[in-house]
Write a protein that holds these residues in place. Structure first.
Motif, PDB file in Angstrom:
ATOM      1  N   GLN A  64       0.859  -1.226  -0.057  1.00  0.00           N
ATOM      2  CA  GLN A  64       0.021   0.078   0.132  1.00  0.00           C
ATOM      3  C   GLN A  64       0.876   1.231   0.167  1.00  0.00           C
ATOM      4  N   ILE A  65       0.468   2.425  -0.915  1.00  0.00           N
ATOM      5  CA  ILE A  65       1.570   3.329  -0.907  1.00  0.00           C
ATOM      6  C   ILE A  65       0.623   4.654  -0.868  1.00  0.00           C
ATOM      7  N   VAL A  66       1.168   5.587  -0.089  1.00  0.00           N
ATOM      8  CA  VAL A  66       0.596   7.097   0.031  1.00  0.00           C
ATOM      9  C   VAL A  66       1.652   7.942  -0.658  1.00  0.00           C
ATOM     10  N   ILE A  67       1.000   8.645  -1.530  1.00  0.00           N
ATOM     11  CA  ILE A  67       2.007   9.847  -2.354  1.00  0.00           C
ATOM     12  C   ILE A  67       1.809  11.208  -1.501  1.00  0.00           C
ATOM     13  N   CYS A  68       2.892  11.546  -0.963  1.00  0.00           N
ATOM     14  CA  CYS A  68       2.781  12.868  -0.179  1.00  0.00           C
ATOM     15  C   CYS A  68       3.381  14.072  -1.213  1.00  0.00           C
ATOM     16  N   SER A  69       2.578  15.155  -1.411  1.00  0.00           N
ATOM     17  CA  SER A  69       2.918  15.947  -2.439  1.00  0.00           C
ATOM     18  C   SER A  69       2.240  17.298  -2.373  1.00  0.00           C
ATOM     19  N   ASP A  70       2.772  18.253  -2.653  1.00  0.00           N
ATOM     20  CA  ASP A  70       2.442  19.807  -2.720  1.00  0.00           C
ATOM     21  C   ASP A  70       2.403  20.445  -4.160  1.00  0.00           C
ATOM     22  N   ASP A  71       2.633  19.304  -5.108  1.00  0.00           N
ATOM     23  CA  ASP A  71       2.724  19.620  -6.300  1.00  0.00           C
ATOM     24  C   ASP A  71       1.340  19.656  -7.056  1.00  0.00           C
ATOM     25  N   LYS A  72       0.955  20.803  -7.387  1.00  0.00           N
ATOM     26  CA  LYS A  72      -0.680  20.928  -7.895  1.00  0.00           C
ATOM     27  C   LYS A  72      -0.677  20.249  -9.236  1.00  0.00           C
ATOM     28  N   SER A  73       0.271  20.113 -10.039  1.00  0.00           N
ATOM     29  CA  SER A  73       0.198  19.597 -11.345  1.00  0.00           C
ATOM     30  C   SER A  73       0.136  17.902 -11.218  1.00  0.00           C
ATOM     31  N   LEU A  74       0.061  17.543  -9.765  1.00  0.00           N
ATOM     32  CA  LEU A  74       0.183  15.901  -9.568  1.00  0.00           C
ATOM     33  C   LEU A  74      -1.409  15.594  -9.793  1.00  0.00           C
ATOM     34  N   THR A  75      -2.000  15.339 -10.825  1.00  0.00           N
ATOM     35  CA  THR A  75      -3.223  14.790 -10.789  1.00  0.00           C
ATOM     36  C   THR A  75      -3.512  13.403 -10.849  1.00  0.00           C
ATOM     37  N   TRP A  76      -4.635  12.989 -10.800  1.00  0.00           N
ATOM     38  CA  TRP A  76      -4.970  11.515 -10.764  1.00  0.00           C
ATOM     39  C   TRP A  76      -4.771  11.092 -12.249  1.00  0.00           C
ATOM     40  N   GLU A  77      -5.294  11.611 -12.979  1.00  0.00           N
ATOM     41  CA  GLU A  77      -4.961  11.410 -14.579  1.00  0.00           C
ATOM     42  C   GLU A  77      -3.526  10.943 -14.717  1.00  0.00           C
ATOM     43  N   ARG A  78      -2.642  12.079 -14.180  1.00  0.00           N
ATOM     44  CA  ARG A  78      -1.204  11.876 -14.591  1.00  0.00           C
ATOM     45  C   ARG A  78      -0.956  10.680 -13.859  1.00  0.00           C
ATOM     46  N   ILE A  79      -1.380  10.190 -12.797  1.00  0.00           N
ATOM     47  CA  ILE A  79      -0.943   8.941 -11.906  1.00  0.00           C
ATOM     48  C   ILE A  79      -1.279   8.054 -12.599  1.00  0.00           C
ATOM     49  N   MET A  80      -2.343   7.601 -13.001  1.00  0.00           N
ATOM     50  CA  MET A  80      -2.863   6.706 -13.936  1.00  0.00           C
ATOM     51  C   MET A  80      -2.044   6.330 -15.094  1.00  0.00           C
ATOM     52  N   GLU A  81      -1.896   7.584 -15.804  1.00  0.00           N
ATOM     53  CA  GLU A  81      -0.774   7.335 -17.073  1.00  0.00           C
ATOM     54  C   GLU A  81       0.118   6.650 -16.636  1.00  0.00           C
ATOM     55  N   SER A  82       0.749   6.915 -15.514  1.00  0.00           N
ATOM     56  CA  SER A  82       2.092   6.512 -15.458  1.00  0.00           C
ATOM     57  C   SER A  82       2.101   5.113 -14.558  1.00  0.00           C
ATOM     58  N   LEU A  83       1.101   4.938 -13.654  1.00  0.00           N
ATOM     59  CA  LEU A  83       1.101   3.506 -12.920  1.00  0.00           C
ATOM     60  C   LEU A  83      -0.091   2.612 -13.257  1.00  0.00           C
ATOM     61  N   GLY A  84      -1.228   3.159 -13.902  1.00  0.00           N
ATOM     62  CA  GLY A  84      -2.362   2.709 -14.151  1.00  0.00           C
ATOM     63  C   GLY A  84      -3.036   2.622 -13.176  1.00  0.00           C
ATOM     64  N   GLN A  85      -4.572   1.915 -13.159  1.00  0.00           N
ATOM     65  CA  GLN A  85      -5.338   1.964 -11.993  1.00  0.00           C
ATOM     66  C   GLN A  85      -5.026   1.186 -10.965  1.00  0.00           C
ATOM     67  N   SER A  86      -5.177   1.689  -9.652  1.00  0.00           N
ATOM     68  CA  SER A  86      -4.752   0.802  -8.409  1.00  0.00           C
ATOM     69  C   SER A  86      -5.740   1.356  -7.238  1.00  0.00           C
ATOM     70  N   ASP A  87      -6.225   0.244  -6.607  1.00  0.00           N
ATOM     71  CA  ASP A  87      -6.743   0.842  -5.223  1.00  0.00           C
ATOM     72  C   ASP A  87      -5.639   0.605  -4.016  1.00  0.00           C
ATOM     73  N   GLN A  88      -4.580   0.433  -4.383  1.00  0.00           N
ATOM     74  CA  GLN A  88      -3.520   0.510  -3.346  1.00  0.00           C
ATOM     75  C   GLN A  88      -2.793   1.811  -3.098  1.00  0.00           C
ATOM     76  N   LEU A  89      -3.375   2.755  -3.674  1.00  0.00           N
ATOM     77  CA  LEU A  89      -2.657   4.099  -3.738  1.00  0.00           C
ATOM     78  C   LEU A  89      -3.545   5.066  -3.307  1.00  0.00           C
TER      79      LEU A  89
END
Length: 299
Positions: A64-89
């Motif tokens: 299970q992973i938690v992303i800690c960020s203050d980056d406003k450009s880090l969107t869920w779409e960007r994350i899914m594009e990089s890692l794919g769909q996951s319920d462990q995030l």
């Protein structure tokens, strides 16, 4: 220090991608993988947090992973594009409070534990079904009468029914718990938005209203009950499988010492599907010495 000294889990920290991978490889090799990892999107090596997550999942897919960020450009779409769909995030935007951290840690670690339990149960059941199938196949070769073949068929159907029932509500309860955590995640998201506005009296009222709307008290009260039912189902599965082993008596064609009471208990458990809807059963066992008999025929 302080309150974190009272936690019942161990926290390891590192400041580089290389060190994180080394620590995770070492933990996986020792068969004690990390249950939960917090990752900064920007590490010492640069903006490589998402790449690190992909590498960690290759080492331990259940992490299970938690992303800690203050980056406003880090969107869920960007994350899914990089890692794919996951319920462990989960994404945790800065700044965040100690309460948020505690809620996330307890929720995601419990989710990891339930996921592992579910997989272990399914693997165990698959092995038991393979083993039982092999034993039943071997037993049918030695049966001489059609009545015995019919009896084995009825027994197999009853056992399958008894295994299926507890397995069903274990799966249902785990799915309910997943929905509970989804509701908690929505609450946490609202907490963040309100905290960004410097929690005023109206904000506090908003939080209280949202807790009532999401039935937070009910979720916190009902989740342990769902977990308890899951554990009860697991116990029933173990009892049924154990009874199947005892009932089969691999060497049933030979004379052996048998505890009559023990054989009765196992046989009643195996035959439960035949009587549970039409009769209530009460047993009173006396103290008996073991006797020599053909256990399989007796059962």
């Amino acid at each position: 220090t302080g309150e974190f000294d009272k936690l019942n889990f161990v926290i390891h920290g590192c400041q580089s991608r290389k060190k994180a991978l080394e620590m995770c490889r070492s933990a996986v090799a020792k068969k004690i993988p990390y249950e939960l990892v917090f990752i900064e999107t920007r590490l010492q090596e640069g903006n490589c947090g998402l790449a690190l997550i992909s590498e960690l999942w290759q080492l331990e897919p259940d992490m299970q992973i938690v992303i800690c960020s203050d980056d406003k450009s880090l969107t869920w779409e960007r994350i899914m594009e990089s890692l794919g769909q996951s319920d462990q995030l989960l994404i945790l935007q800065k700044p965040f409070s100690q309460l948020e951290i505690r809620q996330i840690v307890h929720a995601m670690i419990r989710k990891w534990q339930l996921s592992k339990q579910s997989k272990d149960i399914m693997q165990f059941m698959e092995l038991q079904l393979i083993e039982r199938t092999a034993k039943i196949t071997e037993a049918t070769k030695s049966l001489l009468h059609a009545e015995k073949l019919a009896a084995v068929g009825q027994l197999a159907a009853g056992v399958a029914h008894e295994i299926n029932t507890p397995t069903q509500y274990v799966g249902d309860n785990i799915r309910v718990i997943r929905d509970f955590f989804t509701s908690l995640a929505r609450l946490i998201e609202q907490y963040r938005l309100i905290l960004h506005k410097n929690a005023k009296a109206d904000d506090i009222q908003t939080i209280e209203n949202l807790e009532q709307q999401e039935e937070l008290d009910y979720l916190l009260e009902d989740a342990p009950l769902a977990i308890a039912q899951s554990l009860e189902g697991i116990t029933q599965i173990a009892q049924i499988v154990q009874a199947m082993k005892c009932f089969s008596h691999v060497g049933q064609g030979s004379l052996m010492q048998v505890d009559i009471n023990h054989e009765l208990i196992n046989t009643l458990l195996m035959a439960k599907s035949s009587y549970k809807y039409i009769a209530e059963l009460e047993t009173q066992f006396g103290e008996l010495q073991k006797i020599d008999c053909y256990a399989g025929e007796l059962n």
